[in-house]
Each structure stands twice: as structure tokens, then as C-alpha cells.
Design an enzyme around this catalytic site. Structure first.
Site, short mmCIF file in Angstrom:
data_model
loop_
_atom_site.label_atom_id
_atom_site.label_comp_id
_atom_site.label_asym_id
_atom_site.label_seq_id
_atom_site.Cartn_x
_atom_site.Cartn_y
_atom_site.Cartn_z
N LYS A 206 25.75 97.25 -18.64
CA LYS A 206 26.73 96.98 -19.70
C LYS A 206 27.29 98.28 -20.28
CE LYS A 206 26.89 92.54 -19.87
NZ LYS A 206 26.92 91.46 -20.77
N ARG B 107 19.32 88.80 -16.45
CA ARG B 107 20.37 88.75 -15.44
C ARG B 107 20.66 90.18 -15.01
NH1 ARG B 107 25.94 85.39 -16.06
NH2 ARG B 107 26.89 86.18 -14.18
#
Length: 193
Positions: free
Chosen positions: A147, A182
């Protein structure tokens, strides 16, 4: 476009769980027919027909919080209290599913790290862990792999350089009550666990 891929995956790896990531009920319905067992809707059911698909099929579903839409979600996101607001939104969506008869264990909650949130919001949600989960027996998922927050925290602008940060967050996930992570780098995360 995804239906042939789902059918081929189901044929070659019948034991694997297939999740379809979509905001569109029509795509979700066709994916479930083709063999997917789970719907991951990043919009938190912006398509009102998505709930019908979940209830009709009885499939597992990941409900995620996102402020705005993918095309505008990072345009100045703001919260009075991100943990409370994310929990309330997830609670509302989960409540609709529960009222319609879906089992709580079939509802995976995701705070939506990086989806309509600034670094400070992401860190607050990670710190909160299971406090965002509407019902204790609902699984909690984090999707922090690669991210942008790692660019903000570590200066890692290239996503390929964000593995150390991703592993760091993954290593603390169990202590925060996270059931599912994830990831992009499967082998490295498997080694971690």
C-alpha cells in the site's frame, strides 16, 4: 472477462477458494455461477442488487469500507473518528445481510486500508484491530500489502520495495485479531507464518 478465468481456475484447482473482486452485481452473479465462492465488494455494496446476489447464492462476502469511489476516494478524506465511522458503516452493511439470513461467519469485514483514508486514518484502523468488527464471530481481513502508506512511512515509492513494510504489518496482524491477510507476495508471507 473474468468468467473464463474463474472456470479454468475451478477446473485446474477445484480445492481452491475463488473470490471475485467487483462492485457490480451482474459480474458477481455470473462469477458465482462460474465457480467463485466469495464476493469482495470494495464499495461496500454501492450497487443495491449486490445484497440480492449474496443472499440468493449464500456465498461468502467481504464487506469493505471506502469513503468515496475509487476515482475520488483520496480527494481529501476526512473523519471525525475513523474507527467509529468505519465500524458504523460495516455494522450497517453487515446488519442488512444478517437480517436477510446470512450467517455471520460468511461475512468478512475489511476496514479498507488505503481506500479513502490518509496515513493517520490507516494507522488508527490498524491499531484498532478487531474494534471495527460488528460481531465478534465475523472474520477480519486486512489488505495492506504494497500500500501507499509504505511510501508515506518509509519513502518506498516503488511498490516492489514495499515488501518489508507489508511483512511488518502482517507479523502484527494476529495480535490484533486479524483472521485473513490479503497479500501480493504469497511465498514471503507464507514463510513469515
Amino acid at each position: 472477462r473474468v468468467i473464463p478465468v474463474i472456470k479454468l481456475l475451478k477446473e485446474r484447482r477445484p480445492e481452491g477458494l475463488i473470490s471475485i473482486d467487483t462492485r457490480r452485481a451482474e459480474v458477481a452473479r455470473e462469477a458465482i455461477k462460474a465457480g467463485a465462492e466469495m464476493i469482495n465488494d470494495v464499495s461496500g455494496f454501492s450497487d443495491p442488487e449486490m445484497i440480492d446476489v449474496v443472499i440468493e447464492t449464500g456465498c461468502a462476502v467481504c464487506i469493505m469500507h471506502m469513503q468515496g469511489l475509487p476515482e475520488n476516494m483520496q480527494n481529501n478524506p476526512s473523519y471525525a473518528d475513523v474507527v467509529i465511522e468505519v465500524r458504523q458503516r460495516l455494522e450497517t452493511t453487515a446488519g442488512k445481510l444478517l437480517d436477510l439470513g446470512l450467517n455471520a461467519e460468511m461475512i468478512i469485514t475489511d476496514p479498507g486500508i488505503g481506500f479513502g483514508k490518509l496515513l493517520e486514518h490507516n494507522l488508527s484502523l490498524l491499531s484498532a484491530g478487531r474494534k471495527i468488527v460488528p460481531k465478534q464471530n465475523m472474520p477480519l481481513m486486512w489488505g495492506v500489502s504494497r500500500k501507499r502508506m509504505f511510501a508515506d512511512l518509509l519513502g518506498r515509492t516503488d511498490t516492489k520495495d514495499r515488501l518489508p513494510g507489508s511483512l511488518g504489518i502482517a507479523s502484527m496482524a494476529p495480535s490484533k485479531g486479524v483472521d485473513i491477510i490479503r497479500v501480493h507476495d504469497v511465498r514471503e508471507h507464507a514463510d513469515l507464518y
